[in-house]
Write a protein that holds these residues in place. Structure first.
Motif, PDB file in Angstrom:
ATOM      1  N   ILE A 275       0.857  -1.198   0.000  1.00  0.00           N
ATOM      2  CA  ILE A 275       0.000   0.000   0.000  1.00  0.00           C
ATOM      3  C   ILE A 275       0.887   1.239   0.000  1.00  0.00           C
ATOM      4  CG2 ILE A 275      -1.817   1.257   1.232  1.00  0.00           C
ATOM      5  CD1 ILE A 275      -2.696  -1.434  -0.048  1.00  0.00           C
ATOM      6  N   LEU A 276       0.645   2.115  -0.975  1.00  0.00           N
ATOM      7  CA  LEU A 276       1.543   3.242  -1.211  1.00  0.00           C
ATOM      8  C   LEU A 276       0.879   4.575  -0.877  1.00  0.00           C
ATOM      9  CD1 LEU A 276       2.701   1.935  -4.689  1.00  0.00           C
ATOM     10  CD2 LEU A 276       3.943   1.710  -2.520  1.00  0.00           C
ATOM     11  N   THR A 277       1.716   5.527  -0.548  1.00  0.00           N
ATOM     12  CA  THR A 277       1.255   6.896  -0.298  1.00  0.00           C
ATOM     13  C   THR A 277       1.963   7.814  -1.283  1.00  0.00           C
ATOM     14  OG1 THR A 277       3.088   7.353   1.183  1.00  0.00           O
ATOM     15  CG2 THR A 277       1.114   6.385   2.175  1.00  0.00           C
ATOM     16  N   ALA A 278       1.621   9.083  -1.239  1.00  0.00           N
ATOM     17  CA  ALA A 278       2.281  10.052  -2.103  1.00  0.00           C
ATOM     18  C   ALA A 278       3.797   9.972  -1.901  1.00  0.00           C
ATOM     19  CB  ALA A 278       1.777  11.464  -1.794  1.00  0.00           C
ATOM     20  N   ASP A 279       4.219   9.718  -0.662  1.00  0.00           N
ATOM     21  CA  ASP A 279       5.653   9.681  -0.360  1.00  0.00           C
ATOM     22  C   ASP A 279       6.363   8.437  -0.888  1.00  0.00           C
ATOM     23  OD1 ASP A 279       5.458  12.047   0.922  1.00  0.00           O
ATOM     24  OD2 ASP A 279       5.231  11.170   2.942  1.00  0.00           O
ATOM     25  N   THR A 280       5.676   7.293  -0.845  1.00  0.00           N
ATOM     26  CA  THR A 280       6.365   6.054  -1.202  1.00  0.00           C
ATOM     27  C   THR A 280       6.159   5.650  -2.664  1.00  0.00           C
ATOM     28  OG1 THR A 280       4.469   4.827  -0.353  1.00  0.00           O
ATOM     29  CG2 THR A 280       6.351   5.089   1.125  1.00  0.00           C
ATOM     30  N   LEU A 281       5.207   6.282  -3.331  1.00  0.00           N
ATOM     31  CA  LEU A 281       4.896   5.900  -4.708  1.00  0.00           C
ATOM     32  C   LEU A 281       6.108   6.047  -5.640  1.00  0.00           C
ATOM     33  CD1 LEU A 281       2.932   5.075  -6.973  1.00  0.00           C
ATOM     34  CD2 LEU A 281       2.257   7.472  -7.159  1.00  0.00           C
ATOM     35  N   GLU A 282       6.782   7.222  -5.536  1.00  0.00           N
ATOM     36  CA  GLU A 282       7.883   7.475  -6.474  1.00  0.00           C
ATOM     37  C   GLU A 282       8.961   6.405  -6.394  1.00  0.00           C
ATOM     38  OE1 GLU A 282       8.037   9.446  -9.078  1.00  0.00           O
ATOM     39  OE2 GLU A 282       5.963   9.930  -8.487  1.00  0.00           O
TER      40      GLU A 282
ATOM     41  N   LYS B 232       7.887   3.045  -7.923  1.00  0.00           N
ATOM     42  CA  LYS B 232       7.832   2.980  -9.395  1.00  0.00           C
ATOM     43  C   LYS B 232       9.100   2.387 -10.002  1.00  0.00           C
ATOM     44  CE  LYS B 232       4.924   7.017 -10.320  1.00  0.00           C
ATOM     45  NZ  LYS B 232       4.994   8.417 -10.809  1.00  0.00           N
ATOM     46  N   THR B 233      10.224   2.569  -9.332  1.00  0.00           N
ATOM     47  CA  THR B 233      11.483   2.075  -9.887  1.00  0.00           C
ATOM     48  C   THR B 233      12.053   0.917  -9.059  1.00  0.00           C
ATOM     49  OG1 THR B 233      12.699   3.747  -8.652  1.00  0.00           O
ATOM     50  CG2 THR B 233      12.096   4.299 -10.910  1.00  0.00           C
ATOM     51  N   ALA B 234      11.232   0.338  -8.190  1.00  0.00           N
ATOM     52  CA  ALA B 234      11.720  -0.744  -7.329  1.00  0.00           C
ATOM     53  C   ALA B 234      12.051  -2.006  -8.125  1.00  0.00           C
ATOM     54  CB  ALA B 234      10.696  -1.067  -6.249  1.00  0.00           C
ATOM     55  N   ASP B 235      11.516  -2.119  -9.334  1.00  0.00           N
ATOM     56  CA  ASP B 235      11.839  -3.238 -10.202  1.00  0.00           C
ATOM     57  C   ASP B 235      11.718  -2.737 -11.632  1.00  0.00           C
ATOM     58  OD1 ASP B 235      12.577  -5.783 -10.911  1.00  0.00           O
ATOM     59  OD2 ASP B 235      10.885  -6.789  -9.959  1.00  0.00           O
ATOM     60  N   LYS B 236      12.156  -3.579 -12.579  1.00  0.00           N
ATOM     61  CA  LYS B 236      12.096  -3.143 -13.980  1.00  0.00           C
ATOM     62  C   LYS B 236      10.664  -2.821 -14.391  1.00  0.00           C
ATOM     63  CE  LYS B 236      14.451  -4.549 -17.915  1.00  0.00           C
ATOM     64  NZ  LYS B 236      14.894  -5.613 -18.805  1.00  0.00           N
ATOM     65  N   ILE B 237       9.750  -3.604 -13.820  1.00  0.00           N
ATOM     66  CA  ILE B 237       8.323  -3.410 -14.101  1.00  0.00           C
ATOM     67  C   ILE B 237       7.580  -3.449 -12.781  1.00  0.00           C
ATOM     68  CG2 ILE B 237       6.274  -4.496 -15.094  1.00  0.00           C
ATOM     69  CD1 ILE B 237       8.618  -5.964 -16.839  1.00  0.00           C
ATOM     70  N   VAL B 238       6.712  -2.486 -12.510  1.00  0.00           N
ATOM     71  CA  VAL B 238       5.840  -2.594 -11.340  1.00  0.00           C
ATOM     72  C   VAL B 238       4.416  -2.239 -11.763  1.00  0.00           C
ATOM     73  CG1 VAL B 238       7.709  -1.925  -9.766  1.00  0.00           C
ATOM     74  CG2 VAL B 238       6.071  -0.195 -10.512  1.00  0.00           C
ATOM     75  N   LEU B 239       3.456  -2.805 -11.032  1.00  0.00           N
ATOM     76  CA  LEU B 239       2.063  -2.486 -11.298  1.00  0.00           C
ATOM     77  C   LEU B 239       1.509  -1.740 -10.088  1.00  0.00           C
ATOM     78  CD1 LEU B 239       1.189  -6.017 -12.609  1.00  0.00           C
ATOM     79  CD2 LEU B 239       0.707  -3.966 -13.920  1.00  0.00           C
ATOM     80  N   VAL B 240       0.782  -0.649 -10.342  1.00  0.00           N
ATOM     81  CA  VAL B 240       0.154   0.071  -9.242  1.00  0.00           C
ATOM     82  C   VAL B 240      -1.325   0.242  -9.555  1.00  0.00           C
ATOM     83  CG1 VAL B 240       0.058   2.224  -7.914  1.00  0.00           C
ATOM     84  CG2 VAL B 240       2.283   1.308  -8.654  1.00  0.00           C
ATOM     85  N   ALA B 241      -2.180  -0.222  -8.630  1.00  0.00           N
ATOM     86  CA  ALA B 241      -3.621  -0.054  -8.825  1.00  0.00           C
ATOM     87  C   ALA B 241      -4.085   1.167  -8.046  1.00  0.00           C
ATOM     88  CB  ALA B 241      -4.363  -1.290  -8.339  1.00  0.00           C
TER      89      ALA B 241
ATOM     90  N   VAL C 177      -2.844   2.093  -4.377  1.00  0.00           N
ATOM     91  CA  VAL C 177      -3.040   3.443  -3.842  1.00  0.00           C
ATOM     92  C   VAL C 177      -4.535   3.614  -3.588  1.00  0.00           C
ATOM     93  CG1 VAL C 177      -3.007   5.892  -4.446  1.00  0.00           C
ATOM     94  CG2 VAL C 177      -1.038   4.440  -5.022  1.00  0.00           C
ATOM     95  N   ASN C 178      -4.909   4.039  -2.368  1.00  0.00           N
ATOM     96  CA  ASN C 178      -6.333   4.284  -2.137  1.00  0.00           C
ATOM     97  C   ASN C 178      -6.603   5.741  -1.743  1.00  0.00           C
ATOM     98  OD1 ASN C 178      -5.420   4.279   0.505  1.00  0.00           O
ATOM     99  ND2 ASN C 178      -6.046   2.154   0.846  1.00  0.00           N
ATOM    100  N   ASP C 179      -5.729   6.610  -2.229  1.00  0.00           N
ATOM    101  CA  ASP C 179      -5.826   8.038  -1.928  1.00  0.00           C
ATOM    102  C   ASP C 179      -6.143   8.772  -3.234  1.00  0.00           C
ATOM    103  OD1 ASP C 179      -5.296  10.706  -1.522  1.00  0.00           O
ATOM    104  OD2 ASP C 179      -3.587  10.342  -0.186  1.00  0.00           O
ATOM    105  N   ALA C 180      -7.372   9.318  -3.308  1.00  0.00           N
ATOM    106  CA  ALA C 180      -7.830   9.936  -4.551  1.00  0.00           C
ATOM    107  C   ALA C 180      -6.914  11.080  -4.997  1.00  0.00           C
ATOM    108  CB  ALA C 180      -9.256  10.448  -4.385  1.00  0.00           C
ATOM    109  N   ALA C 181      -6.332  11.768  -4.044  1.00  0.00           N
ATOM    110  CA  ALA C 181      -5.464  12.892  -4.392  1.00  0.00           C
ATOM    111  C   ALA C 181      -4.207  12.408  -5.135  1.00  0.00           C
ATOM    112  CB  ALA C 181      -5.062  13.656  -3.127  1.00  0.00           C
ATOM    113  N   VAL C 182      -3.688  11.237  -4.693  1.00  0.00           N
ATOM    114  CA  VAL C 182      -2.490  10.698  -5.359  1.00  0.00           C
ATOM    115  C   VAL C 182      -2.845  10.282  -6.785  1.00  0.00           C
ATOM    116  CG1 VAL C 182      -0.682   8.934  -5.263  1.00  0.00           C
ATOM    117  CG2 VAL C 182      -1.585   9.905  -3.142  1.00  0.00           C
ATOM    118  N   ALA C 183      -4.011   9.648  -6.931  1.00  0.00           N
ATOM    119  CA  ALA C 183      -4.465   9.246  -8.261  1.00  0.00           C
ATOM    120  C   ALA C 183      -4.580  10.476  -9.159  1.00  0.00           C
ATOM    121  CB  ALA C 183      -5.804   8.527  -8.162  1.00  0.00           C
ATOM    122  N   GLU C 184      -5.158  11.513  -8.641  1.00  0.00           N
ATOM    123  CA  GLU C 184      -5.351  12.725  -9.436  1.00  0.00           C
ATOM    124  C   GLU C 184      -4.010  13.313  -9.870  1.00  0.00           C
ATOM    125  OE1 GLU C 184      -7.940  15.627  -7.610  1.00  0.00           O
ATOM    126  OE2 GLU C 184      -7.533  17.021  -9.267  1.00  0.00           O
TER     127      GLU C 184
END
Ligand SMILES: *[C@@H]1O[C@H](CO)[C@@H](O)[C@H](O)[C@H]1NC(C)=O
Length: 505
Positions: free
Chosen positions: A136-143, A146-155, A184-191
């Protein structure tokens, strides 16, 4: 005789050496006495069952050490077990070949390691194993994610959207070995990311950087999206990627070239075609110096590069591009378009059709396979052989005897005993070893029966009688039958590729 003192000294010295070696290694060597305790006290362990003489184990050793060192700080342990000393322990985990790698989560939960035997692959695989299926990611951990592996999926999922949450979690649990999953379950991050929930974004460190999925979260659709989006537009075929391409379920277009410069140049020239057929045909370059022999499998010459071919991976059909023609964007585009439109016939490797049949055994070649083997009015027993295969040579005289029993009987127009050199002819069957013997019964050609008995004339007659439409019964001339060994087969590769399938494509 060494004095007691010098003996004690040399023992000490030996102990010092071995503990220095242990200290230098982050891989823990386990024995029957230490195994259970180690597995119980570490949440996640990768264990290698090896033999000191095994070549692939030796090749793995430095990679394994490197991975162990990297993973130490994440508290993921790597262990090894010498199966020449710990026979019982290895047997209790059904170790049949070396090296065997298993992931342990406590004593009762272990699963085979299915990644590549390289430090990077081991590290990335084990990190995935150590995380919850969905991070589960937040605005802080998302970035960073994204590069934690060659390919990552984020819902990106609304907190109230239980259905999407549930199906995504299920998919993540099932495919955690293949991809890193975040949520991610934070609408602001999605936006801020410019997506509207529910959506899945695949972040990748190549091509266009990301791809977005906005359909319903269903396993098949999500995984097919992930497969397509994570396959590089212009990839490279090699021992590590080959099986992925073969399992992709879509055709693979190969660009053979001998130098890296040439591969880059041709790859770039053909990229627009790869783009156009994305998700329908994979495109990849291949090192013709290292894997030129593979061109032969695609019915291309093995000494004329660059070359191009398409392989239909499901039916294993080959579509080589005319090796006399130049490879340009335009020539390949029209070839690929014709292929996609079904206008190109697959190439069929075949020996010349024999002018006459010399012996009682009918000789089948690629071009006569359908006509003879799939003749719906006949029970056809066919042996797939290789000229170099010793078991095939041993069978040959008995097989000839078998065939003449039918040609001299009332069943001569109903039962055909045939053989095909499967190394010189394309056959639609998947052959696992030589010889392989199958019966294609009249009236049910779609359901061939594979022969598994001992290779005696008597047992083969029984097999044809029991499985053929005509229940043909012939009797053997009574001669002294020499006892035969159980039906062993030889690998389809003439090289003993027994330790691993990864050495050749
Ligand atoms: C899914 O639901 C669980 C349990 O309610 C919650 O903790 C988690 O954050 C949700 N995941 C996402 C990606 O929204």
């Amino acid at each position: 005789m060494p004095s007691a003192r010098s003996l004690a000294f040399s023992l000490l010295a030996a102990a010092a050496v071995s503990s220095a070696a242990d200290a230098a290694s982050d891989v823990t060597q386990l024995t029957k006495a230490t195994f259970d305790e180690f597995i119980a006290s570490n949440d996640l362990v990768l264990a290698e069952f090896f033999a000191p003489w095994c070549g692939h184990c030796k090749a793995l050793a430095p990679e394994y050490e490197e991975a162990a060192t990297t993973l130490k700080e994440k508290d993921i342990k790597l262990a090894k077990i010498d199966c020449t000393e710990e026979t019982e322990l290895c047997q209790s985990y059904d170790v049949e070949g070396y090296p065997t790698l298993k992931v342990f989560r406590g004593k009762d939960s272990h699963a085979p390691y299915t990644g590549a035997r390289k430090a990077g692959a081991i590290t990335s695989y084990m990190i995935k194993q150590s995380l919850p299926a969905v991070s589960i990611l937040t605005a802080d951990t998302l970035e960073e994610f994204k590069t934690a592996d060659k390919i990552v999926l984020v819902a990106y999922i609304d907190a109230s959207d239980k259905a999407s949450n549930e199906s995504y979690t299920k998919i993540a649990e099932k495919y955690r070995d293949s991809y890193l999953f975040g949520g991610v379950n934070d609408a602001a991050v999605a936006e801020a990311e410019g997506v509207t929930a529910p959506a899945i974004v695949l972040y990748k460190q190549f091509d266009e950087g990301k791809a977005t999925f906005t359909d319903k979260f269903e396993e098949e659709a999500v995984i097919s999206f992930a497969k397509t989006a994570s396959t590089p537009l212009m990839g490279e075929v090699g021992p590590e990627t080959y099986s992925g391409y073969m399992a992709a379920g879509i055709p693979l277009a190969y660009i053979f070239a001998e130098t890296p410069e040439e591969r880059t140049e041709l790859g770039d020239a053909l990229k627009p075609i790869a783009e156009k057929f994305r998700g329908k045909i994979n495109f990849a370059t291949i090192d013709a110096k290292a894997f030129g022999a593979h061109a032969g499998n695609l019915n291309l010459p093995t000494d004329k590069f660059p070359a191009f071919a398409i392989q239909e991976t499901v039916k294993n059909q080959k579509f080589p591009f005319d090796s006399e023609k130049e490879i340009t964007h335009d020539t390949i585009l029209s070839f690929v378009e014709d292929f996609a439109a079904g206008k190109i016939e697959p190439s069929l490797k075949s020996e010349p059709i024999p002018e006459s049949q010399e012996g009682a055994v009918t000789v089948v070649v690629g071009k006569t396979y359908e006509q003879i083997v799939l003749d719906d009015t006949k029970d056809v027993l066919i042996e797939f052989y290789a000229p170099w295969c010793g078991h095939c040579k041993a069978l040959a005289p008995k097989y000839e005897d078998l065939a003449s029993l039918y040609t001299n009987s009332e069943f001569k127009d109903k039962v055909v005993i045939a053989k095909v050199d499967a190394t010189a002819n394309d056959v639609p069957d998947e052959i696992q070893g030589f010889p392989t013997i199958k019966l294609y019964p009249a009236g049910s050609k779609g359901e061939p029966v594979t022969y598994k008995g001992s290779r005696t004339v008597e047992d083969l007659i029984k097999f044809v009688k029991e499985n053929g439409k005509y229940q043909a019964s012939v009797s053997e001339k009574k001669e002294e039958e020499t006892p035969v060994a159980p039906a062993a087969t030889e690998s389809t590769s003439s090289e003993a590729a027994k330790e691993s399938d990864h050495d050749e494509l």
